[in-house]
Design a protein around this motif. Structure first.
Motif, PDB file in Angstrom:
ATOM      1  N   PRO A 180      -5.138  18.078 -26.415  1.00  0.00           N
ATOM      2  CA  PRO A 180      -3.789  17.517 -26.549  1.00  0.00           C
ATOM      3  C   PRO A 180      -3.348  16.842 -25.250  1.00  0.00           C
ATOM      4  O   PRO A 180      -3.700  17.283 -24.159  1.00  0.00           O
ATOM      5  N   ALA A 181      -2.590  15.764 -25.394  1.00  0.00           N
ATOM      6  CA  ALA A 181      -2.111  15.049 -24.211  1.00  0.00           C
ATOM      7  C   ALA A 181      -1.142  15.919 -23.435  1.00  0.00           C
ATOM      8  O   ALA A 181      -0.317  16.631 -24.029  1.00  0.00           O
ATOM      9  N   PRO A 182      -1.222  15.903 -22.098  1.00  0.00           N
ATOM     10  CA  PRO A 182      -0.294  16.720 -21.305  1.00  0.00           C
ATOM     11  C   PRO A 182       1.129  16.197 -21.410  1.00  0.00           C
ATOM     12  O   PRO A 182       1.361  15.008 -21.642  1.00  0.00           O
ATOM     13  N   ASP A 183       2.061  17.100 -21.246  1.00  0.00           N
ATOM     14  CA  ASP A 183       3.479  16.739 -21.290  1.00  0.00           C
ATOM     15  C   ASP A 183       3.947  16.472 -19.869  1.00  0.00           C
ATOM     16  O   ASP A 183       4.118  17.397 -19.072  1.00  0.00           O
ATOM     17  N   VAL A 184       4.130  15.197 -19.527  1.00  0.00           N
ATOM     18  CA  VAL A 184       4.525  14.802 -18.179  1.00  0.00           C
ATOM     19  C   VAL A 184       5.870  14.095 -18.255  1.00  0.00           C
ATOM     20  O   VAL A 184       6.056  13.176 -19.051  1.00  0.00           O
ATOM     21  N   ALA A 185       6.811  14.560 -17.446  1.00  0.00           N
ATOM     22  CA  ALA A 185       8.149  13.972 -17.446  1.00  0.00           C
ATOM     23  C   ALA A 185       8.099  12.520 -16.981  1.00  0.00           C
ATOM     24  O   ALA A 185       7.305  12.157 -16.103  1.00  0.00           O
ATOM     25  N   THR A 186       8.943  11.702 -17.580  1.00  0.00           N
ATOM     26  CA  THR A 186       9.010  10.295 -17.187  1.00  0.00           C
ATOM     27  C   THR A 186       9.634  10.154 -15.802  1.00  0.00           C
ATOM     28  O   THR A 186      10.758  10.627 -15.582  1.00  0.00           O
ATOM     29  N   PRO A 187       8.926   9.517 -14.856  1.00  0.00           N
ATOM     30  CA  PRO A 187       9.492   9.327 -13.510  1.00  0.00           C
ATOM     31  C   PRO A 187      10.469   8.157 -13.501  1.00  0.00           C
ATOM     32  O   PRO A 187      10.191   7.081 -12.952  1.00  0.00           O
ATOM     33  N   GLY A 188      11.617   8.371 -14.110  1.00  0.00           N
ATOM     34  CA  GLY A 188      12.561   7.277 -14.332  1.00  0.00           C
ATOM     35  C   GLY A 188      13.005   6.579 -13.061  1.00  0.00           C
ATOM     36  O   GLY A 188      13.081   5.346 -13.014  1.00  0.00           O
ATOM     37  N   PHE A 189      13.299   7.367 -12.028  1.00  0.00           N
ATOM     38  CA  PHE A 189      13.789   6.756 -10.778  1.00  0.00           C
ATOM     39  C   PHE A 189      12.721   5.855 -10.171  1.00  0.00           C
ATOM     40  O   PHE A 189      13.006   4.721  -9.772  1.00  0.00           O
ATOM     41  N   LEU A 228       0.837  -1.204   0.000  1.00  0.00           N
ATOM     42  CA  LEU A 228       0.000   0.000   0.000  1.00  0.00           C
ATOM     43  C   LEU A 228       0.872   1.255   0.000  1.00  0.00           C
ATOM     44  O   LEU A 228       0.597   2.223  -0.722  1.00  0.00           O
ATOM     45  N   LEU A 229       1.915   1.237   0.804  1.00  0.00           N
ATOM     46  CA  LEU A 229       2.826   2.379   0.861  1.00  0.00           C
ATOM     47  C   LEU A 229       3.561   2.558  -0.465  1.00  0.00           C
ATOM     48  O   LEU A 229       3.722   3.681  -0.954  1.00  0.00           O
ATOM     49  N   LEU A 230       3.966   1.459  -1.068  1.00  0.00           N
ATOM     50  CA  LEU A 230       4.675   1.536  -2.347  1.00  0.00           C
ATOM     51  C   LEU A 230       3.782   2.148  -3.423  1.00  0.00           C
ATOM     52  O   LEU A 230       4.243   2.966  -4.246  1.00  0.00           O
ATOM     53  N   GLY A 231       2.504   1.772  -3.454  1.00  0.00           N
ATOM     54  CA  GLY A 231       1.579   2.361  -4.416  1.00  0.00           C
ATOM     55  C   GLY A 231       1.396   3.849  -4.209  1.00  0.00           C
ATOM     56  O   GLY A 231       1.362   4.622  -5.174  1.00  0.00           O
ATOM     57  N   TYR A 232       1.284   4.271  -2.950  1.00  0.00           N
ATOM     58  CA  TYR A 232       1.149   5.703  -2.651  1.00  0.00           C
ATOM     59  C   TYR A 232       2.394   6.465  -3.095  1.00  0.00           C
ATOM     60  O   TYR A 232       2.295   7.553  -3.694  1.00  0.00           O
ATOM     61  N   LEU A 233       3.563   5.916  -2.813  1.00  0.00           N
ATOM     62  CA  LEU A 233       4.810   6.590  -3.197  1.00  0.00           C
ATOM     63  C   LEU A 233       4.940   6.689  -4.716  1.00  0.00           C
ATOM     64  O   LEU A 233       5.458   7.685  -5.241  1.00  0.00           O
ATOM     65  N   ALA A 234       4.470   5.662  -5.421  1.00  0.00           N
ATOM     66  CA  ALA A 234       4.483   5.722  -6.887  1.00  0.00           C
ATOM     67  C   ALA A 234       3.618   6.871  -7.382  1.00  0.00           C
ATOM     68  O   ALA A 234       3.979   7.583  -8.334  1.00  0.00           O
ATOM     69  N   GLU A 235       2.483   7.087  -6.729  1.00  0.00           N
ATOM     70  CA  GLU A 235       1.617   8.208  -7.111  1.00  0.00           C
ATOM     71  C   GLU A 235       2.315   9.540  -6.839  1.00  0.00           C
ATOM     72  O   GLU A 235       2.315  10.438  -7.693  1.00  0.00           O
ATOM     73  N   VAL A 236       2.924   9.688  -5.666  1.00  0.00           N
ATOM     74  CA  VAL A 236       3.615  10.934  -5.315  1.00  0.00           C
ATOM     75  C   VAL A 236       4.746  11.214  -6.299  1.00  0.00           C
ATOM     76  O   VAL A 236       4.995  12.364  -6.674  1.00  0.00           O
ATOM     77  N   GLU A 237       5.416  10.162  -6.736  1.00  0.00           N
ATOM     78  CA  GLU A 237       6.527  10.317  -7.678  1.00  0.00           C
ATOM     79  C   GLU A 237       6.053  10.599  -9.106  1.00  0.00           C
ATOM     80  O   GLU A 237       6.872  10.805 -10.002  1.00  0.00           O
ATOM     81  N   GLY A 238       4.739  10.579  -9.334  1.00  0.00           N
ATOM     82  CA  GLY A 238       4.196  10.944 -10.639  1.00  0.00           C
ATOM     83  C   GLY A 238       4.014   9.791 -11.599  1.00  0.00           C
ATOM     84  O   GLY A 238       3.775  10.020 -12.795  1.00  0.00           O
ATOM     85  N   VAL A 239       4.080   8.553 -11.098  1.00  0.00           N
ATOM     86  CA  VAL A 239       3.961   7.398 -11.990  1.00  0.00           C
ATOM     87  C   VAL A 239       2.588   7.363 -12.659  1.00  0.00           C
ATOM     88  O   VAL A 239       2.474   7.126 -13.868  1.00  0.00           O
ATOM     89  N   PHE A 240       1.530   7.627 -11.905  1.00  0.00           N
ATOM     90  CA  PHE A 240       0.185   7.522 -12.467  1.00  0.00           C
ATOM     91  C   PHE A 240      -0.150   8.708 -13.375  1.00  0.00           C
ATOM     92  O   PHE A 240      -0.842   8.551 -14.374  1.00  0.00           O
ATOM     93  N   ALA A 241       0.351   9.893 -13.037  1.00  0.00           N
ATOM     94  CA  ALA A 241       0.167  11.045 -13.929  1.00  0.00           C
ATOM     95  C   ALA A 241       0.870  10.788 -15.259  1.00  0.00           C
ATOM     96  O   ALA A 241       0.339  11.083 -16.347  1.00  0.00           O
ATOM     97  N   TRP A 242       2.065  10.237 -15.190  1.00  0.00           N
ATOM     98  CA  TRP A 242       2.816   9.896 -16.407  1.00  0.00           C
ATOM     99  C   TRP A 242       2.087   8.834 -17.217  1.00  0.00           C
ATOM    100  O   TRP A 242       1.979   8.934 -18.452  1.00  0.00           O
TER     101      TRP A 242
END
Length: 415
Positions: free
Chosen positions: A212-221, A68-82
């Motif tokens: 147009p699709a938003p320009d969201v940086a890839t959360p590489g880390f 659950l914590l890992l999923g939340y952190l992925a959201e904070v890091e922008g994984v789902f927006a990306w």
């Protein structure tokens, strides 16, 4: 029915009714913990048995908190927006293409980050993406809840029911995934075929020119950490390391980065791990133990197969699906695993899992995740209805159960 059985079932019903209703957003543990105390005070189970149940569930619940914590952190890091931005760009205004992308995203999210991430974090992203592309959202948001349940078959980390079954199966992480990969793919294919037919009218409608699709940086880390964590799950099983330590390591790495950047505080991270829900699961386990010990276990033992024959697997999966829709999939899993006893054949454990994961797509009460999904979409243009949810479930659940069990049986023959 004896007084003990009636009392245990009443307490379980009260606990589940409160968990389903969640009045005023109060935590499920608020009723589950007193109910667990009552079964002890009334002598419906012994303190030793209750402590044994809690000890057995402990590693599973700790793993749940880490995921659950890992999923939340992925959201904070922008994984789902990306992910939403990539879906919008690849969708190019096509409802059919967006549905396919949603199936891929929801299946992958469920498999790696658990069904809660799909329901809570991906569903709003999919809804926003449908709005951006000016297509009807219903097919895509319904896909999120269906795949949160049925696409959670493949990895031990994908669902709390999987964690419980994994602990009972005696399989390694990779062994579990190998046996469930084909049933997972089969169920997703069934879901996709039904969705393309059921929502055929919605999938032909484009209401306006897409934005147009938003320009969201890839959360590489963050993506690298999630990939490393997934690989770690498979490798750790080869060395006898519990998956909870791998999940905790991934959460620690992302959590340290998020805290250092001050994108979230320690309290937010603690809430994301949902300790009260973890306490609820432990208390629920004690209440279910009382129900099992006072008659339900014996009744089910009379009909549960002892060998993983094809008829036995089909019957057990159907029983698990029915039980999940009556008492919710978590109690159903706990009860049936208790009935199967120590060191059951892995095939029987996995048949139970197919039933409790695919079955909840039939009714709202089958899965807590489905109830949460309904609340996420309340007061939106894609708010679900009982009639449509049930009708869609009647088309997907029976076919998904039968074909997934056939795939499991085939895998067991070559194991």
């Amino acid at each position: 029915m004896t007084v003990a059985v009636a009392t245990a079932l009443f307490l379980l019903t009260v606990v589940l009714a409160f968990a389903v209703a969640v009045p005023r957003g109060l935590p499920e543990a608020l009723v589950a913990v007193p109910a667990a105390c009552l079964v002890l005070l009334l002598g419906l189970t012994t303190p030793a048995a209750a402590l044994g149940e809690v000890a057995e569930l402990g590693p599973t619940v700790a793993f749940l908190a880490a995921i659950l914590l890992l999923g939340y952190l992925a959201e904070v890091e922008g994984v789902f927006a990306w992910l939403g931005a990539r879906m919008a760009a690849a969708g190019r205004g096509s409802p059919q293409r967006l549905l396919g992308l949603t199936f891929v995203a929801a299946s992958a999210t469920t498999a790696v980050l658990s069904l809660d991430a799909t329901v809570v974090l991906l569903t709003p992203v999919v809804l926003a993406t449908a709005r951006l592309l000016a297509v009807r959202a219903r097919p895509h948001v319904y896909a999120c809840t269906h795949l949160a349940n049925s696409a959670s078959l493949v990895l031990p980390v994908s669902n709390l029911t999987n964690l419980l079954a994994f602990a009972a199966s005696g399989l390694t992480f990779l062994g579990f995934a190998a046996l469930m990969a084909l049933p997972w793919l089969v169920v997703i294919a069934v879901e996709y075929a039904v969705f393309r037919w059921w929502f055929r009218a919605d999938l032909r409608v484009v209401r306006a020119a897409p934005a147009p699709a938003p320009d969201v940086a890839t959360p590489g880390f963050a993506l690298a950490v999630l990939a490393a964590t997934l690989v770690g799950f498979g490798v750790s099983s080869l060395f006898g390391v519990e998956p909870v330590w791998v999940a905790a390591a991934g959460a620690a790495v992302l959590g340290g980065r998020v805290l250092a950047a001050r994108r979230a505080g320690p309290v937010a991270l603690l809430r994301a791990a949902d300790p009260l829900f973890c306490v609820f699961v432990l208390a629920l386990g004690v209440v279910v133990l009382a129900v099992t010990e006072n008659g339900l276990g014996a009744a089910l033992a009379a009909v549960v197969p002892s060998a993983p024959t094809l008829p036995g697997l089909l019957g057990l999966a159907a029983l698990a699906a029915v039980l999940a829709n009556v008492v919710n999939n978590i109690p159903a899993t706990l009860v049936l695993l208790a009935v199967l006893g120590d060191a059951p054949p892995p095939g029987l454990v996995l048949a139970v899992l197919i039933g409790v994961n695919v079955g909840p797509n039939l009714t709202y009460v089958g899965s807590l995740a489905t109830l949460l999904w309904r609340r996420v979409l309340a007061r939106t243009e894609a708010a679900p209805t009982v009639r449509e949810f049930t009708a869609l479930g009647l088309l997907t659940v029976p076919a998904g159960l039968v074909l997934a069990v056939l795939a499991l049986w085939a895998g067991l023959q070559v194991r």
